[in-house]
Design an enzyme around this catalytic site. Structure first.
Site, PDB file in Angstrom:
ATOM      1  N   GLY A 141      22.983  -3.960 -53.145  1.00  0.00           N
ATOM      2  CA  GLY A 141      21.517  -4.029 -53.155  1.00  0.00           C
ATOM      3  C   GLY A 141      21.057  -4.676 -51.859  1.00  0.00           C
ATOM      4  N   GLN A 348      -6.368 -14.061 -65.044  1.00  0.00           N
ATOM      5  CA  GLN A 348      -6.949 -15.349 -65.461  1.00  0.00           C
ATOM      6  C   GLN A 348      -8.478 -15.269 -65.506  1.00  0.00           C
ATOM      7  OE1 GLN A 348      -4.740 -17.526 -66.321  1.00  0.00           O
ATOM      8  NE2 GLN A 348      -6.143 -19.125 -66.963  1.00  0.00           N
ATOM      9  N   GLY A 351      -9.649 -13.639 -68.517  1.00  0.00           N
ATOM     10  CA  GLY A 351      -9.303 -14.294 -69.784  1.00  0.00           C
ATOM     11  C   GLY A 351      -8.486 -13.347 -70.663  1.00  0.00           C
ATOM     12  N   GLU A 375      12.545  -2.478 -50.980  1.00  0.00           N
ATOM     13  CA  GLU A 375      12.646  -2.462 -49.515  1.00  0.00           C
ATOM     14  C   GLU A 375      12.983  -3.853 -48.975  1.00  0.00           C
ATOM     15  OE1 GLU A 375      10.276   0.143 -47.274  1.00  0.00           O
ATOM     16  OE2 GLU A 375       9.981   1.514 -48.950  1.00  0.00           O
ATOM     17  N   THR A 377      14.083  -7.798 -50.853  1.00  0.00           N
ATOM     18  CA  THR A 377      13.349  -8.809 -51.628  1.00  0.00           C
ATOM     19  C   THR A 377      12.651  -9.774 -50.648  1.00  0.00           C
ATOM     20  OG1 THR A 377      15.215 -10.324 -51.630  1.00  0.00           O
ATOM     21  CG2 THR A 377      15.098  -8.739 -53.461  1.00  0.00           C
TER      22      THR A 377
END
Ligand SMILES: Cc1cc2nc3c(=O)[nH]c(=O)nc-3n(C[C@H](O)[C@H](O)[C@H](O)COP(=O)(O)OP(=O)(O)OC[C@H]3O[C@@H](n4cnc5c(N)ncnc54)[C@H](O)[C@@H]3O)c2cc1C
Length: 393
Positions: A141, A348, A351, A375, A377
């Site tokens: 990876g 947030q 709500g 592409e 991390t």
């Protein structure tokens, strides 16, 4: 004193040209009118949106990554990113169709001969064919150089055996750029070569598709190759050039992921701002509550900062900056983290309504996460930036 230092635009300063602004606005209208109404359904059904692909092809948007000599309409990174950003504001899966078409084709653009370009690029630019990019394997990876898929020379052909994991659009593509080991004994950065594989070739198989958190309409495929023959004319560059081609591709493709991230953040900000104007609690719109207003201000400032870094990175990379890797990694790092933070804050602001699929911000939050992962991390982006800073290759 300042008078003797005129502030002139250098070759890598930027201001969007009128054409770029027109393109941006036209793609935004198209995205709002034609793609936004499909976004929730694409997410729910997790089916590749062929209608959106046709729309992007018909509007020449899939031609943006390709030079006019090969049937495209541009080839400038900033223009591609403007389009990915606008589409991703309403649907990150749809934005990825353009980003992956560029990603898969970049090895051809960067390392193909004129003959190879003439063979594959016009159909890709017209959107008649789709292409995917197959580097990642289950055991390779972040450490892509550890790939095990093999390509053995046999007369005028290569025979490919192995498997690739997590290949975006691997199940719907006509072509895949595949990175395979041609010399196991070579230095780890000279082991790989890159091949253009036609997916209708015998020995090519889509083993399965992943069930994912986000970008659910973009099929993520596990591919296997069993005795798959490709003619030597399908090799891009020389034997052993594969790792370098992959890294040069990522330098140019990461900004499109940053553009996807900026688009997702902007989309979430717009939903949250609208909600803050309309939703009343304690007798007034929640946007008038200082803690909510401050959240919205931070979301706006963060999104704009990520956007400006992205555009600057595109201009630097297009101008051939020797620091392309750094610019590319910086814009993806900042934009990916911004998208994650802004979409989380958008939930947030809404709500409980942010947590249900009646509003798009929960989808945007799920979609944002992938921009911190693929592409390379965010940890890998930091490694690239730190290496550039500390002067190591
Ligand atoms: C939806 C999706 C689509 C994708 N599309 C494609 C595609 O089209 N083509 C393709 O080739 N690949 C694709 N990928 C693969 C993607 O690029 C990889 O998943 C990614 O590079 C990370 O590799 P990994 O998942 O094996 O994680 P790992 O490499 O196992 O990493 C696990 C963790 O360890 C950290 N880590 C690893 N090495 C280091 C290090 N040296 N220093 C610090 N931290 C480190 C990582 O940051 C991460 O947090 C896709 C993945 C997904 C999920």
């Amino acid at each position: 004193m300042l008078r003797s230092c005129p502030v002139t635009a250098g070759p890598t300063s930027y201001r969007l040209t009128q054409e770029q602004e027109l393109l941006r606005d036209a793609v935004r209208v198209l995205a709002d009118e034609r793609i936004a109404p499909r976004a929730a359904e694409i997410d729910r059904t997790a089916e590749f949106p062929w209608d959106v692909k046709e729309l992007l092809a018909a509007q020449d948007i899939l031609g943006l990554p390709f030079p006019t000599d090969f049937g495209g309409v541009g080839g400038e990174l900033l223009t591609v990113c403007l389009a990915v950003e606008q589409i991703s504001q309403v649907c990150a899966t749809s934005g990825l169709i353009l980003a992956v078409q560029e990603l898969g084709a970049l090895p051809i653009l960067l390392a193909g001969t004129d003959e190879q370009k003439a063979r594959w690029l016009p159909d890709l630019a017209a959107g008649r064919t789709l292409i995917a990019f197959a580097l990642t394997e289950s055991e390779a990876g972040s450490d892509a150089a550890a790939a095990r898929t093999r390509a053995r020379r046999d007369g005028t052909d290569y025979v490919i055996d192995g498997a690739k994991r997590f290949i975006s659009q691997g199940s719907v593509a006509d072509l895949v750029t595949v990175f395979a080991v041609t010399d196991d004994a070579a230095d780890r950065h000279r082991r790989l070569s890159c091949f253009v594989v036609e997916t209708k070739t015998a020995g090519f198989k889509v083993e399965r598709l992943e069930h994912k958190m986000g970008i659910r309409g973009s099929p993520t495929a596990e591919l296997s190759f069993s005795g798959l023959r490709v003619p030597a004319e399908n090799r891009l560059g020389g034997e052993g050039d594969g790792f370098s081609i992959a890294m040069r591709t990522l330098d140019r493709s990461r900004p499109a992921i940053a553009a996807q991230a900026v688009g997702i953040a902007q989309g979430a900000l717009e939903v949250a701002s609208r909600h803050a104007r309309e939703r009343k609690q304690f007798g007034k719109p929640i946007g008038e509550l200082q803690m909510v207003a401050a959240m919205l201000a931070d979301m706006d400032a963060g999104t704009e900062a990520a956007r400006q870094l992205l555009y600057k990175a595109c201009v630097e990379i297009d101008a051939g900056s020797p620091q392309a890797s750094r610019w590319s990694a910086m814009c993806k790092l900042v934009a990916g983290d911004t998208a994650m933070r802004v979409t989380t804050d958008a939930v947030q602001v809404l709500g409980g309504y942010g947590y249900i699929d009646e509003f798009p911000v929960e989808r945007m939050m799920r979609d944002a996460k992938i921009t911190q992962l693929y592409e390379g991390t965010q940890q890998i982006q930091r490694l690239v930036i730190a290496r550039s800073l500390l002067g190591r290759s």
